[in-house]
Design a protein around this motif. Structure first.
Motif, mmCIF file in Angstrom:
data_model
loop_
_atom_site.group_PDB
_atom_site.id
_atom_site.type_symbol
_atom_site.label_atom_id
_atom_site.label_comp_id
_atom_site.label_asym_id
_atom_site.label_seq_id
_atom_site.Cartn_x
_atom_site.Cartn_y
_atom_site.Cartn_z
ATOM 1 N N TRP A 147 0.821 -1.204 0.000
ATOM 2 C CA TRP A 147 0.000 0.000 0.000
ATOM 3 C C TRP A 147 0.856 1.255 0.000
ATOM 4 O O TRP A 147 0.484 2.277 -0.606
ATOM 5 N N SER A 148 1.993 1.228 0.666
ATOM 6 C CA SER A 148 2.842 2.419 0.729
ATOM 7 C C SER A 148 3.328 2.840 -0.653
ATOM 8 O O SER A 148 3.582 4.025 -0.904
ATOM 9 N N LYS A 149 3.431 1.881 -1.561
ATOM 10 C CA LYS A 149 3.890 2.183 -2.918
ATOM 11 C C LYS A 149 2.831 2.888 -3.753
ATOM 12 O O LYS A 149 3.141 3.489 -4.780
ATOM 13 N N SER A 150 1.572 2.812 -3.301
ATOM 14 C CA SER A 150 0.488 3.461 -4.045
ATOM 15 C C SER A 150 0.032 4.759 -3.391
ATOM 16 O O SER A 150 -0.900 5.403 -3.869
ATOM 17 N N SER A 151 0.709 5.155 -2.320
ATOM 18 C CA SER A 151 0.302 6.370 -1.621
ATOM 19 C C SER A 151 0.916 7.596 -2.277
ATOM 20 O O SER A 151 2.045 7.569 -2.770
#
Length: 226
Positions: free
Chosen positions: A164-168
């Motif tokens: 998820w951090s990569k899509s934030s």
């Protein structure tokens, strides 16, 4: 306008300590709980703006509808602490698929559903903080030492955090934390830390500046290995 933070499992233990500390820092707190009466009782003992909300993480269909209803009332949620969890101590050789699914649902899939509905809204506003309360028992580096259902589901939560951090978007920070061994109903009376001590890392991550960590795993405000 004060930031609004949703804390799951906020009616006791680490979640209650996090919710209390956030309220003391003048955040608005949405205190997520499976039993709304327990949530009301917990909220009544916290000074500040605390609103109990019903969230049943064990049922994916109900949870999705409950989050949609929550957003219809509170369309701006600035932070999320995925704290609620279950600890199944069944031995590996006796662990059946249904038990694994139950642990995965509460400890991982529910966190994903909450992020699925909340993070895109945070991205639109270019501000948000997500803290996933994981465990050292979910760390490959520390040998996945806990009971299988718990360790595997927390390892999955860590993987989910990183993904998820990569899509934030810029301004939205998503991290995992290990609170340590805490005196709660799950941790037992022999544990080393009080819930208030364990809550400090969550507060640190919620209060992180825009250039703060994203996609990390932390204990005592220090990075640890996955």
């Amino acid at each position: 306008m004060r930031a609004k933070i949703l804390v799951t499992g906020g009616n006791r233990g680490i979640g209650l300590a996090i919710a209390t500390a956030l309220a003391e820092q003048e955040y608005e707190v949405l205190l997520g709980c499976r039993d709304i009466l327990e949530g009301v009782q917990a909220a009544a003992n916290i000074r500040g703006s605390v609103f109990p909300v019903h969230l049943d993480l064990s049922n994916p269909v109900n949870l999705s509808l409950q989050v949609e209803k929550l957003l219809s009332i509170h369309p701006r949620i600035d932070g999320l602490v995925n704290n609620a969890g279950v600890l199944d101590k069944t031995q590996t050789s006796e662990l059946n698929a249904a038990q694994m699914v139950s642990s995965m649902q509460v400890n991982c899939f529910a966190a994903h559903e909450l992020m699925r509905q909340l993070v895109p809204l945070m991205n639109q506003r270019a501000y948000g903080r997500v803290v996933n309360v994981s465990s050292g028992w979910g760390s490959f580096n520390e040998g996945l030492q806990g009971p299988t259902a718990y360790s595997v589901s927390k390892a999955a939560l860590n993987a989910l955090t990183l993904s998820w951090s990569k899509s934030s978007e810029k301004g939205v920070l998503i991290n995992s934390m290990c609170p340590g061994w805490v005196k709660t109903r799950m941790g037992g009376d022999d544990a080393e830390l009080a819930p208030e001590e364990a809550a400090k890392t969550a507060l640190w991550l919620i209060n992180a500046e825009e250039d703060g960590p994203n996609g990390g795993f932390f204990r005592n405000q220090k990075a640890i290995d996955w």
